[in-house]
Design a protein around this motif. Structure first.
Motif, PDB file in Angstrom:
ATOM      1  N   MET A   1     -64.977  -2.254  11.902  1.00  0.00           N
ATOM      2  CA  MET A   1     -63.997  -1.225  12.237  1.00  0.00           C
ATOM      3  C   MET A   1     -63.060  -1.028  11.052  1.00  0.00           C
ATOM      4  N   HIS A   2     -62.763   0.211  10.747  1.00  0.00           N
ATOM      5  CA  HIS A   2     -61.881   0.530   9.633  1.00  0.00           C
ATOM      6  C   HIS A   2     -60.436   0.395  10.069  1.00  0.00           C
ATOM      7  N   LYS A   3     -59.611  -0.040   9.156  1.00  0.00           N
ATOM      8  CA  LYS A   3     -58.178  -0.098   9.434  1.00  0.00           C
ATOM      9  C   LYS A   3     -57.529   1.041   8.658  1.00  0.00           C
ATOM     10  N   THR A   4     -56.636   1.749   9.295  1.00  0.00           N
ATOM     11  CA  THR A   4     -55.966   2.866   8.641  1.00  0.00           C
ATOM     12  C   THR A   4     -54.474   2.742   8.834  1.00  0.00           C
ATOM     13  N   LYS A   5     -53.717   3.326   7.901  1.00  0.00           N
ATOM     14  CA  LYS A   5     -52.268   3.418   8.051  1.00  0.00           C
ATOM     15  C   LYS A   5     -51.992   4.621   8.930  1.00  0.00           C
ATOM     16  N   GLY A   6     -51.295   4.476   9.995  1.00  0.00           N
ATOM     17  CA  GLY A   6     -50.962   5.623  10.830  1.00  0.00           C
ATOM     18  C   GLY A   6     -51.981   5.872  11.924  1.00  0.00           C
ATOM     19  N   TYR A   7     -53.212   5.487  11.735  1.00  0.00           N
ATOM     20  CA  TYR A   7     -54.234   5.557  12.785  1.00  0.00           C
ATOM     21  C   TYR A   7     -54.850   4.164  12.852  1.00  0.00           C
ATOM     22  N   THR A   8     -54.375   3.314  13.685  1.00  0.00           N
ATOM     23  CA  THR A   8     -54.901   1.956  13.722  1.00  0.00           C
ATOM     24  C   THR A   8     -56.320   1.920  14.249  1.00  0.00           C
ATOM     25  N   ALA A   9     -56.716   2.935  14.964  1.00  0.00           N
ATOM     26  CA  ALA A   9     -58.089   2.987  15.470  1.00  0.00           C
ATOM     27  C   ALA A   9     -58.645   4.384  15.283  1.00  0.00           C
ATOM     28  N   LEU A  10     -58.782   4.818  14.056  1.00  0.00           N
ATOM     29  CA  LEU A  10     -59.256   6.176  13.826  1.00  0.00           C
ATOM     30  C   LEU A  10     -60.727   6.335  14.181  1.00  0.00           C
ATOM     31  N   ILE A  11     -61.386   5.252  14.498  1.00  0.00           N
ATOM     32  CA  ILE A  11     -62.728   5.351  15.035  1.00  0.00           C
ATOM     33  C   ILE A  11     -62.685   6.174  16.311  1.00  0.00           C
ATOM     34  N   ASN A  12     -61.541   6.152  16.982  1.00  0.00           N
ATOM     35  CA  ASN A  12     -61.366   6.979  18.171  1.00  0.00           C
ATOM     36  C   ASN A  12     -60.870   8.374  17.802  1.00  0.00           C
ATOM     37  N   PHE A  13     -61.138   8.770  16.558  1.00  0.00           N
ATOM     38  CA  PHE A  13     -60.789  10.115  16.095  1.00  0.00           C
ATOM     39  C   PHE A  13     -61.368  11.149  17.045  1.00  0.00           C
ATOM     40  N   PHE A  14     -62.514  10.869  17.574  1.00  0.00           N
ATOM     41  CA  PHE A  14     -63.139  11.761  18.536  1.00  0.00           C
ATOM     42  C   PHE A  14     -62.776  11.321  19.945  1.00  0.00           C
ATOM     43  N   SER A  15     -61.480  11.148  20.188  1.00  0.00           N
ATOM     44  CA  SER A  15     -61.014  10.759  21.516  1.00  0.00           C
ATOM     45  C   SER A  15     -61.633  11.708  22.523  1.00  0.00           C
ATOM     46  N   GLN A  16     -62.279  11.174  23.523  1.00  0.00           N
ATOM     47  CA  GLN A  16     -63.024  12.055  24.401  1.00  0.00           C
ATOM     48  C   GLN A  16     -63.049  11.576  25.824  1.00  0.00           C
ATOM     49  N   ILE A  17     -63.417  12.487  26.695  1.00  0.00           N
ATOM     50  CA  ILE A  17     -63.616  12.209  28.109  1.00  0.00           C
ATOM     51  C   ILE A  17     -64.998  12.743  28.459  1.00  0.00           C
ATOM     52  N   GLY A  18     -65.784  11.965  29.147  1.00  0.00           N
ATOM     53  CA  GLY A  18     -67.019  12.485  29.716  1.00  0.00           C
ATOM     54  C   GLY A  18     -68.279  12.202  28.941  1.00  0.00           C
ATOM     55  N   SER A  19     -68.229  11.587  27.759  1.00  0.00           N
ATOM     56  CA  SER A  19     -69.464  11.282  27.056  1.00  0.00           C
ATOM     57  C   SER A  19     -69.261  10.079  26.162  1.00  0.00           C
ATOM     58  N   LEU A  20     -70.350   9.536  25.654  1.00  0.00           N
ATOM     59  CA  LEU A  20     -70.308   8.386  24.761  1.00  0.00           C
ATOM     60  C   LEU A  20     -70.926   8.799  23.442  1.00  0.00           C
ATOM     61  N   ARG A  21     -70.182   8.678  22.351  1.00  0.00           N
ATOM     62  CA  ARG A  21     -70.709   8.996  21.022  1.00  0.00           C
ATOM     63  C   ARG A  21     -71.325   7.753  20.423  1.00  0.00           C
ATOM     64  N   ILE A  22     -72.496   7.902  19.871  1.00  0.00           N
ATOM     65  CA  ILE A  22     -73.184   6.798  19.217  1.00  0.00           C
ATOM     66  C   ILE A  22     -73.161   7.061  17.724  1.00  0.00           C
ATOM     67  N   GLY A  23     -72.790   6.068  16.938  1.00  0.00           N
ATOM     68  CA  GLY A  23     -72.804   6.202  15.489  1.00  0.00           C
ATOM     69  C   GLY A  23     -71.643   6.976  14.908  1.00  0.00           C
ATOM     70  N   GLU A  25     -68.776   5.923  13.894  1.00  0.00           N
ATOM     71  CA  GLU A  25     -68.168   5.215  12.771  1.00  0.00           C
ATOM     72  C   GLU A  25     -68.858   5.564  11.460  1.00  0.00           C
ATOM     73  N   SER A  26     -70.183   5.563  11.437  1.00  0.00           N
ATOM     74  CA  SER A  26     -70.882   5.876  10.190  1.00  0.00           C
ATOM     75  C   SER A  26     -70.714   7.339   9.803  1.00  0.00           C
ATOM     76  N   GLN A  27     -70.543   8.212  10.791  1.00  0.00           N
ATOM     77  CA  GLN A  27     -70.389   9.636  10.509  1.00  0.00           C
ATOM     78  C   GLN A  27     -69.037   9.953   9.891  1.00  0.00           C
ATOM     79  N   ILE A  28     -68.008   9.210  10.266  1.00  0.00           N
ATOM     80  CA  ILE A  28     -66.676   9.548   9.763  1.00  0.00           C
ATOM     81  C   ILE A  28     -66.179   8.551   8.717  1.00  0.00           C
ATOM     82  N   SER A  29     -67.023   7.637   8.310  1.00  0.00           N
ATOM     83  CA  SER A  29     -66.618   6.635   7.330  1.00  0.00           C
ATOM     84  C   SER A  29     -66.043   7.246   6.048  1.00  0.00           C
ATOM     85  N   PRO A  30     -66.700   8.255   5.435  1.00  0.00           N
ATOM     86  CA  PRO A  30     -66.102   8.854   4.224  1.00  0.00           C
ATOM     87  C   PRO A  30     -64.719   9.462   4.489  1.00  0.00           C
TER      88      PRO A  30
END
Length: 149
Positions: A1-23, A25-30
């Protein structure tokens, strides 16, 4: 999991309801790497949390927070009143994001304006006399305010 300043869990950048995203982290790593290197911070917002939905109903509905405003800490320091408004748009599956850097003043009610023709109304004097006769009370005393019109 990436650590960010201001977004401690930016892996949840795609905060969502109703579905599960797979992969995700690798898509938004850059993006996360850029975000960290630039020390960007997210601007505060008002309105709905989710900025996109798939226009489905029930089990198939997905809502995500895809759209955001970010800035450098220096820009935010020079624009301390910056706020993003999320507003519904009927012609899009995305909300409109409106950036405001001005201090938002609450709108004031329109001032009372007396119209001279009101005195010609037959019930005017009785209405004013009734309005200016006020029964007021507090814990210790009651008093009556009465004024001749």
């Amino acid at each position: 999991m990436h650590k960010t300043k201001g977004y401690t869990a930016l892996i949840n950048f795609f905060s969502q309801i109703g579905s599960l995203r797979i992969g995700v982290e690798s898509q938004i790593s850059p993006f996360l790497e850029f975000f960290n290197e630039a020390a960007l911070v997210e601007l505060p917002f008002t309105g709905p949390v989710y900025t996109w939905d798939n226009r489905q109903i029930g089990y198939h509905q997905i809502e995500e927070r895809l759209d955001r405003f970010s800035s450098s800490p220096d820009w935010l320091a020079t624009n301390p009143n910056a706020i993003v408004q999320h507003q519904q748009v009927t012609s899009s599956d995305h909300k409109a994001l409106i950036l405001s850097t001005e201090l938002q003043q609450p709108s004031l009610p329109e001032p009372f304006r007396f119209e001279a023709f009101w005195v010609q109304e037959p019930s005017f004097h009785d209405l004013v006399a009734q309005a200016w006769t006020v029964q007021a009370s507090d814990e210790s005393t009651s008093f009556l305010v009465n004024s001749e019109v």
